[in-house]
Design a protein around this motif. Structure first.
Motif, PDB file in Angstrom:
ATOM      1  N   LEU A   1       0.874  -1.152  -0.051  1.00 24.06           N
ATOM      2  CA  LEU A   1       0.000   0.019   0.019  1.00 24.06           C
ATOM      3  C   LEU A   1       0.833   1.098  -0.158  1.00 24.06           C
ATOM      4  O   LEU A   1       0.424   2.336  -0.708  1.00 24.06           O
ATOM      5  CB  LEU A   1      -1.050  -0.048   1.307  1.00 24.06           C
ATOM      6  N   VAL A   2       1.886   1.219   0.769  1.00 21.96           N
ATOM      7  CA  VAL A   2       2.946   2.372   0.891  1.00 21.96           C
ATOM      8  C   VAL A   2       3.492   2.689  -0.944  1.00 21.96           C
ATOM      9  O   VAL A   2       3.404   3.777  -1.252  1.00 21.96           O
ATOM     10  CB  VAL A   2       3.917   2.162   1.821  1.00 21.96           C
ATOM     11  N   GLU A   3       3.809   1.728  -1.444  1.00 25.23           N
ATOM     12  CA  GLU A   3       4.258   1.545  -2.720  1.00 25.23           C
ATOM     13  C   GLU A   3       3.492   2.234  -3.745  1.00 25.23           C
ATOM     14  O   GLU A   3       3.637   2.838  -4.434  1.00 25.23           O
ATOM     15  CB  GLU A   3       4.771   0.325  -3.283  1.00 25.23           C
ATOM     16  N   LEU A   4       2.252   1.862  -3.599  1.00 24.10           N
ATOM     17  CA  LEU A   4       0.905   2.166  -4.581  1.00 24.10           C
ATOM     18  C   LEU A   4       0.860   3.790  -4.396  1.00 24.10           C
ATOM     19  O   LEU A   4       0.670   4.464  -5.367  1.00 24.10           O
ATOM     20  CB  LEU A   4      -0.199   1.564  -4.045  1.00 24.10           C
ATOM     21  N   GLN A   5       1.140   4.277  -3.279  1.00 25.51           N
ATOM     22  CA  GLN A   5       1.108   5.551  -2.750  1.00 25.51           C
ATOM     23  C   GLN A   5       2.232   6.226  -3.338  1.00 25.51           C
ATOM     24  O   GLN A   5       2.146   7.294  -4.106  1.00 25.51           O
ATOM     25  CB  GLN A   5       0.972   5.827  -1.333  1.00 25.51           C
ATOM     26  N   VAL A   6       3.384   5.913  -3.159  1.00 18.58           N
ATOM     27  CA  VAL A   6       4.687   6.329  -3.684  1.00 18.58           C
ATOM     28  C   VAL A   6       4.638   6.433  -5.284  1.00 18.58           C
ATOM     29  O   VAL A   6       4.954   7.529  -5.937  1.00 18.58           O
ATOM     30  CB  VAL A   6       5.700   5.502  -3.250  1.00 18.58           C
ATOM     31  N   GLU A   7       4.024   5.442  -5.757  1.00 21.00           N
ATOM     32  CA  GLU A   7       3.674   5.569  -7.220  1.00 21.00           C
ATOM     33  C   GLU A   7       2.806   6.257  -7.865  1.00 21.00           C
ATOM     34  O   GLU A   7       2.330   6.471  -9.076  1.00 21.00           O
ATOM     35  CB  GLU A   7       3.914   4.194  -7.775  1.00 21.00           C
ATOM     36  N   GLY A   8       1.806   6.636  -6.994  1.00 22.49           N
ATOM     37  CA  GLY A   8       0.643   7.310  -7.258  1.00 22.49           C
ATOM     38  C   GLY A   8      -0.265   6.733  -8.089  1.00 22.49           C
ATOM     39  O   GLY A   8      -1.004   7.362  -9.070  1.00 22.49           O
ATOM     40  N   LEU A   9      -0.769   5.409  -7.700  1.00 24.71           N
ATOM     41  CA  LEU A   9      -1.523   4.590  -8.431  1.00 24.71           C
ATOM     42  C   LEU A   9      -2.963   4.749  -7.930  1.00 24.71           C
ATOM     43  O   LEU A   9      -3.896   4.043  -8.637  1.00 24.71           O
ATOM     44  CB  LEU A   9      -1.057   3.125  -8.348  1.00 24.71           C
ATOM     45  N   GLY A  10      -3.256   5.154  -6.863  1.00 22.99           N
ATOM     46  CA  GLY A  10      -4.694   5.445  -6.527  1.00 22.99           C
ATOM     47  C   GLY A  10      -5.075   4.312  -5.740  1.00 22.99           C
ATOM     48  O   GLY A  10      -4.683   3.109  -5.697  1.00 22.99           O
ATOM     49  N   ILE A  11      -6.021   4.490  -4.563  1.00 23.94           N
ATOM     50  CA  ILE A  11      -6.545   3.669  -3.862  1.00 23.94           C
ATOM     51  C   ILE A  11      -7.457   2.335  -4.314  1.00 23.94           C
ATOM     52  O   ILE A  11      -7.252   1.493  -3.614  1.00 23.94           O
ATOM     53  CB  ILE A  11      -7.329   4.478  -2.749  1.00 23.94           C
ATOM     54  N   ASP A  12      -7.694   2.678  -5.373  1.00 24.86           N
ATOM     55  CA  ASP A  12      -8.529   1.551  -6.123  1.00 24.86           C
ATOM     56  C   ASP A  12      -7.628   0.824  -7.207  1.00 24.86           C
ATOM     57  O   ASP A  12      -8.252  -0.128  -8.139  1.00 24.86           O
ATOM     58  CB  ASP A  12      -9.846   2.195  -6.839  1.00 24.86           C
ATOM     59  N   TYR A  13      -6.547   0.930  -7.049  1.00 29.25           N
ATOM     60  CA  TYR A  13      -5.506   0.368  -8.209  1.00 29.25           C
ATOM     61  C   TYR A  13      -5.735  -1.131  -8.262  1.00 29.25           C
ATOM     62  O   TYR A  13      -5.784  -1.651  -9.363  1.00 29.25           O
ATOM     63  CB  TYR A  13      -4.125   0.614  -7.754  1.00 29.25           C
ATOM     64  N   MET A  14      -5.795  -1.865  -6.995  1.00 23.81           N
ATOM     65  CA  MET A  14      -5.675  -3.394  -7.033  1.00 23.81           C
ATOM     66  C   MET A  14      -7.070  -3.724  -7.544  1.00 23.81           C
ATOM     67  O   MET A  14      -7.136  -4.957  -8.351  1.00 23.81           O
ATOM     68  CB  MET A  14      -5.714  -4.042  -5.402  1.00 23.81           C
ATOM     69  N   GLN A  15      -8.285  -2.995  -7.596  1.00 22.63           N
ATOM     70  CA  GLN A  15      -9.483  -3.402  -8.147  1.00 22.63           C
ATOM     71  C   GLN A  15      -9.249  -3.060  -9.786  1.00 22.63           C
ATOM     72  O   GLN A  15      -9.853  -3.972 -10.531  1.00 22.63           O
ATOM     73  CB  GLN A  15     -10.555  -2.546  -7.684  1.00 22.63           C
TER      74      GLN A  15
END
Length: 456
Positions: A396-410
């Motif tokens: 979850l931290v890496e998703l934030q660092v990469e700016g992918l959005g909270i719904d990225y995994m969906q």
């Protein structure tokens, strides 16, 4: 691991239940899925975090990242950031090293800090019933590290010992030469652990200044997973980070592309030769990113199913392993192929790798390869990234660092499935139809030939 048991046996069922419970407690295992509920929590001081509540085990895991890693080392003080990350559990606030470590042990908590080129990471895993005291200890480490002289001198000496040992490893020294060849005088070419000379110049004031420059709220990313709710987390976020400065004072780092079309040879009398090829990469925010991921998986990212493994290892037995990977940093990206082989087989191995790459450029993947890669990358994601509370927090931290959005995994599976065969062919031509940079570490061709002649 394969277990051969009669799973109908009540005794086996009891043993399995106990074993699973122990594993959960020891590792904080979370049966996480890509469609887990991720909440965005914002504290009164404006600190944001992504939270996954999970009460299946009484554990809380937190991970966070401050922008600004080893590239923030001042010139001549390389190793400063790495040294600093070793100091946060060596005393903080009114607790010296021994008192801090004793308190950490009493709480049964794990704390760690590390740095890469672009960020400093911190993490803690704690028992839920001890979370108040554990968070308080982490608060001291974040806000009031002591940087006492004794642990500073000890950790510095350990780093120097590692540097001196690495100087005797030709592959370690080769990587430093390689970084300079690729990046010149850019901060990415610097030694993250510094040198014996630069480490001796680092003072307690240097550590305090770097801590003040990087530890701030504006560039902070936080993720929390476990037995804690949003209201309780808001309070803890303010305690942990609310007193930090609002903005960091970072030295700007320019973007840079690795210098391709060169061959760097490091001659050393080794029985094996290491080979590394660097091609252009694909930035994470580009629309072709997943096409590049799938193409790379087919080329060499799929350990036992890739073209490189099949041609270099399976068909010819030239190596125990060969792989390719997409490497992304904040300011540069690359696709890297790496392997090692017998010294007298180095030229043949390099030739086979070039042929595999050329075929990928000219023909691209097949439909069957693409479909298999999609299936694997979608199915393996939870296993590789979501198999424990700590792993979920890190992801979850890496998703934030990469700016992918909270719904990225969906969205991720749809993004992968949307890639067409032509997309992968186009990205293969874009990334691989160039002369790469090549690093070869091993004996010279003349020495290899002489050895082969002598053995004959």
């Amino acid at each position: 691991m394969t277990l051969k048991m009669d799973l109908r046996s009540p005794a086996v069922g009891f043993v399995a239940t106990v074993a699973t419970s122990l594993m959960l407690l020891l590792h904080g295992l979370t049966p996480a899925r890509a469609d887990m509920n991720i909440q965005e929590v914002k504290s009164d001081s404006g600190v944001s975090a992504w939270l996954v509540e999970d009460y299946s085990v009484p554990i809380v895991s937190i991970r966070f990242a401050f922008e600004g890693g080893t590239t923030q080392d001042p010139k001549g003080k390389e190793g400063l950031t790495t040294l600093m990350t070793g100091m946060f559990d060596e005393g903080a606030g009114d607790l010296d090293r021994e008192a801090f470590q004793a308190r950490l042990d009493d709480l049964g908590a794990d704390m760690g800090f590390s740095a890469n080129r672009d960020a400093i990471y911190g993490s803690m895993r704690m028992l839920a019933e001890q979370k108040d005291s554990s968070f308080d200890l982490l608060r001291m480490a974040i806000n009031a590290p002591r940087f006492d002289k004794e642990p500073l001198d000890r950790i510095r000496a350990q780093m120097v010992s590692g540097i001196l040992a690495g100087a005797r490893d030709p592959n370690t020294e080769a990587q430093f030469k390689w970084a300079t060849a690729l990046y010149g005088d850019h901060p990415y070419a610097r030694r993250a652990e510094g040198t014996e000379k630069t480490l001796t110049t680092i003072t307690q004031d240097d550590l305090r200044d770097l801590h003040k420059a990087i530890f701030a709220r504006q560039k902070l990313k936080v993720a929390v997973v476990g037995a804690i709710d949003a209201d309780a987390l808001k309070v803890e976020l303010d305690k942990l980070f609310g007193s930090l400065p609002e903005k960091p004072s970072l030295t700007p780092v320019p973007d840079i592309a690795p210098k391709l079309g060169q061959q760097v040879r490091v001659e050393y009398p080794l029985p094996q030769t290491s080979i590394q090829l660097t091609y252009p990469g694909m930035e994470r925010d580009k629309p072709e990113f997943f096409a590049a991921v799938l193409m790379n998986h087919i080329l060499g990212g799929g350990t036992f199913s890739s073209r490189l493994f099949d041609e270099v290892r399976e068909k010819r037995g030239l190596t125990y392993g060969v792989s390719s990977s997409l490497v992304n940093s904040d300011h540069s990206s690359a696709l890297i192929i790496g392997t090692s082989t017998r010294a007298d087989k180095a030229n043949e191995t390099l030739s086979v790798i070039r042929d595999v790459v050329s075929k990928m450029v000219n023909e691209g993947p097949t439909e069957a390869e693409l479909n298999a890669a999609k299936k694997y990358l979608i199915g393996a994601y939870p296993i590789n990234n979501l198999d424990s509370s700590s792993a979920v927090a890190s992801t979850l931290v890496e998703l934030q660092v990469e700016g992918l959005g909270i719904d990225y995994m969906q969205r991720r599976a749809d993004l992968i499935n949307a890639v067409t065969l032509e997309d992968t062919k186009a990205v293969a031509r874009k990334l691989l139809d160039v002369a790469p940079a090549e690093l070869i570490v091993g004996p010279s061709d003349a020495a290899t030939a002489a050895a082969a002649g002598g053995n004959g």
